[in-house]
Enzyme design. Structure first.
Site, PDB file in Angstrom:
ATOM      1  N   TYR A 131       0.384  25.297  15.869  1.00  0.00           N
ATOM      2  CA  TYR A 131      -0.410  26.856  16.436  1.00  0.00           C
ATOM      3  C   TYR A 131      -0.272  27.206  17.756  1.00  0.00           C
ATOM      4  O   TYR A 131      -1.037  28.134  18.426  1.00  0.00           O
ATOM      5  CB  TYR A 131      -1.865  27.277  15.592  1.00  0.00           C
ATOM      6  CG  TYR A 131      -1.894  27.177  14.179  1.00  0.00           C
ATOM      7  CD1 TYR A 131      -0.707  26.691  13.443  1.00  0.00           C
ATOM      8  CD2 TYR A 131      -2.887  27.500  13.529  1.00  0.00           C
ATOM      9  CE1 TYR A 131      -0.778  26.973  11.993  1.00  0.00           C
ATOM     10  CE2 TYR A 131      -2.959  27.544  12.058  1.00  0.00           C
ATOM     11  CZ  TYR A 131      -1.853  27.382  11.351  1.00  0.00           C
ATOM     12  OH  TYR A 131      -1.948  27.437  10.114  1.00  0.00           O
ATOM     13  N   LYS A 176       0.279  13.481   7.791  1.00  0.00           N
ATOM     14  CA  LYS A 176       1.491  13.548   7.045  1.00  0.00           C
ATOM     15  C   LYS A 176       2.250  12.568   8.012  1.00  0.00           C
ATOM     16  O   LYS A 176       3.529  12.781   8.553  1.00  0.00           O
ATOM     17  CB  LYS A 176       2.071  14.586   6.725  1.00  0.00           C
ATOM     18  CG  LYS A 176       1.532  15.564   5.721  1.00  0.00           C
ATOM     19  CD  LYS A 176       2.066  14.816   4.286  1.00  0.00           C
ATOM     20  CE  LYS A 176       3.440  14.901   4.078  1.00  0.00           C
ATOM     21  NZ  LYS A 176       3.667  14.153   2.749  1.00  0.00           N
ATOM     22  N   ASP A 209      -0.750  15.574   1.377  1.00  0.00           N
ATOM     23  CA  ASP A 209      -0.400  15.925  -0.209  1.00  0.00           C
ATOM     24  C   ASP A 209      -1.125  15.539  -1.238  1.00  0.00           C
ATOM     25  O   ASP A 209      -1.834  16.006  -2.107  1.00  0.00           O
ATOM     26  CB  ASP A 209       0.748  16.050  -0.486  1.00  0.00           C
ATOM     27  CG  ASP A 209       1.617  14.762   0.163  1.00  0.00           C
ATOM     28  OD1 ASP A 209       0.759  14.073   0.739  1.00  0.00           O
ATOM     29  OD2 ASP A 209       2.559  14.571   0.133  1.00  0.00           O
ATOM     30  N   ASP A 233      -6.581  24.307   8.506  1.00  0.00           N
ATOM     31  CA  ASP A 233      -6.401  25.654   8.281  1.00  0.00           C
ATOM     32  C   ASP A 233      -6.386  25.760   6.573  1.00  0.00           C
ATOM     33  O   ASP A 233      -6.947  26.404   5.751  1.00  0.00           O
ATOM     34  CB  ASP A 233      -5.316  26.201   8.887  1.00  0.00           C
ATOM     35  CG  ASP A 233      -5.206  27.915   8.647  1.00  0.00           C
ATOM     36  OD1 ASP A 233      -6.141  28.554   8.127  1.00  0.00           O
ATOM     37  OD2 ASP A 233      -4.216  28.446   8.977  1.00  0.00           O
ATOM     38  N   ASP A 237      -9.175  26.725   3.802  1.00  0.00           N
ATOM     39  CA  ASP A 237      -9.226  27.917   2.871  1.00  0.00           C
ATOM     40  C   ASP A 237      -9.374  27.451   1.579  1.00  0.00           C
ATOM     41  O   ASP A 237     -10.011  28.138   0.671  1.00  0.00           O
ATOM     42  CB  ASP A 237      -7.799  28.611   3.320  1.00  0.00           C
ATOM     43  CG  ASP A 237      -8.035  29.520   4.290  1.00  0.00           C
ATOM     44  OD1 ASP A 237      -8.936  29.597   5.207  1.00  0.00           O
ATOM     45  OD2 ASP A 237      -7.048  30.501   4.425  1.00  0.00           O
TER      46      ASP A 237
END
Ligand code: ATP
Length: 343
Positions: A131, A176, A209, A233, A237
């Site tokens: 970001y 990851k 994941d 993020d 959410d």
């Protein structure tokens, strides 16, 4: 007499202004209980940008950084500015310029019997990762850079470890590193360092994941979750959905190393929600709970507890906006919460 706390108010765009209108009386209520506070309203957002070409001018940013203690923020984003330039320059400038590394998003049930009995706190790195808006687009090829630095990772993880230790909660790092070998590799190395320094914390690193899968299967198994900007993020959410959706999720960001006077920014997790803006449909709960997080950050525990209690009482008594299946307008929901505050 103690110097008043100075809070910059930036309502922003869309529902940002609507939900902020319900948070401001909560500041007045804290003031009425003897909390010494000054507020400064700043106009930055889409309309100001379209009228003046200014996003967040450097002089205004410097004033806010050096002469305010915290920011209460609504939301930015407006379809009249499709590339989102003003939103980037305002919100990213605040997050990065104030070095607000730690973004904290608690996720606990607000209504009895509503969803699983979870107690999750997401610590999201707030200034780096993909970001940082660096990259390039060429015909048929696009590059987004993701920057991860050890000081920011360490600050974020230290805050997460401290929280897990204080509350005796398990800590999980989402990563990851199996594919993002450089950036997430660094995250895992710093995490392992801190794990050795905190032998009392039940800490594990999980591939994101697998973590998401486990989070859907049994969210009650998680305590503190730490993640980079991007994964944090997504995960927060998902957690917000357990609470009842975007309208109720609060957040606060802070700079643990306090490089400037202004060291915190509280804002709801949701954006400017252009689909419901101007219709009195926005739920002010996320904004009001973010205000409670700001009170807690300022050390105003009694006011933070009372405000969170008033939100829970209002919801338990059936006061709800349409996103939660109710019929109250934004303003009526704000009133229902304030009516339950102690004098
Ligand atoms: P932005 O680009 O500013 O982030 P967005 O529409 O992409 O805006 P959100 O503003 O977070 O993202 O909205 C996502 C969804 O959540 C929308 O359907 C919106 O109506 C809903 N939503 C967001 N905030 C609220 C709120 N305060 N009350 C009720 N629903 C909300």
């Amino acid at each position: 007499m103690a110097k008043p706390v100075r809070i910059a108010i930036i309502p922003g765009d869309g529902v940002g202004g609507e939900v902020m209108s319900e948070a401001l009386p909560c500041l007045d209520w804290a003031r009425s209980r003897g909390r010494s506070m000054e507020t400064i309203s700043l106009p930055y957002g889409a309309s100001h940008y379209l009228a003046t070409g200014e996003t967040l001018p450097e002089a205004a940013f410097a004033q806010l950084r050096d002469r305010c203690d915290a920011v209460l923020f609504g939301a930015v984003g407006d379809s009249r500015i499709p590339d989102g330039r003003h939103a980037e320059e305002i919100l990213l400038r605040l997050r990065q310029g104030l070095e607000l590394t730690v973004n904290y998003r608690p996720c606990r049930p607000l209504m009895p019997g509503h969803g699983p009995d979870l107690d999750i706190e997401v610590f999201r790195e707030n200034t780096e990762g993909p970001y940082c808006l660096q990259g390039s687009t060429e015909p048929g090829r696009a590059v987004d850079l993701a920057i991860h630095t050890e000081p920011a990772i360490r600050r974020l993880l230290q805050a997460a470890f401290q929280r897990a230790a204080t509350r005796s909660r398990p800590l999980t790092l989402a990563h990851k590193a199996n594919v993002l070998k450089h950036g997430h590799g660094l995250w895992v190395r710093v995490f392992e360092d801190l794990r050795r320094e905190h032998p009392g914390v039940a800490a594990r690193a999980m591939h994101a994941d697998a973590l998401l899968c486990a989070l859907v299967q049994d969210p009650t198994a998680f305590g503190v979750i730490a993640a980079d900007n991007y994964l944090g993020d997504l995960i927060s959410d998902l957690c917000a959905a357990y609470l009842g959706g975007m309208g109720v999720a609060p957040s606060i960001s802070w700079a643990p190393h306090r490089p400037f006077r202004c060291s915190a920014l509280a804002e709801p997790v949701h954006g400017s929600a252009p689909d419901i803006a101007g219709k009195e449909l926005a739920n002010p709960v996320g904004m009001i709970l973010s205000t409670a997080l700001l009170f807690r950050h300022l050390g105003w525990k009694a006011e933070a507890d009372a405000l969170e209690g008033a939100v829970k009482d209002a919801l338990s008594d059936g006061a709800k906006t349409p996103d939660l299946g109710g019929t109250l307008t934004t303003a009526a929901m704000g009133r229902a919460i304030r009516d339950r505050l102690p004098s």
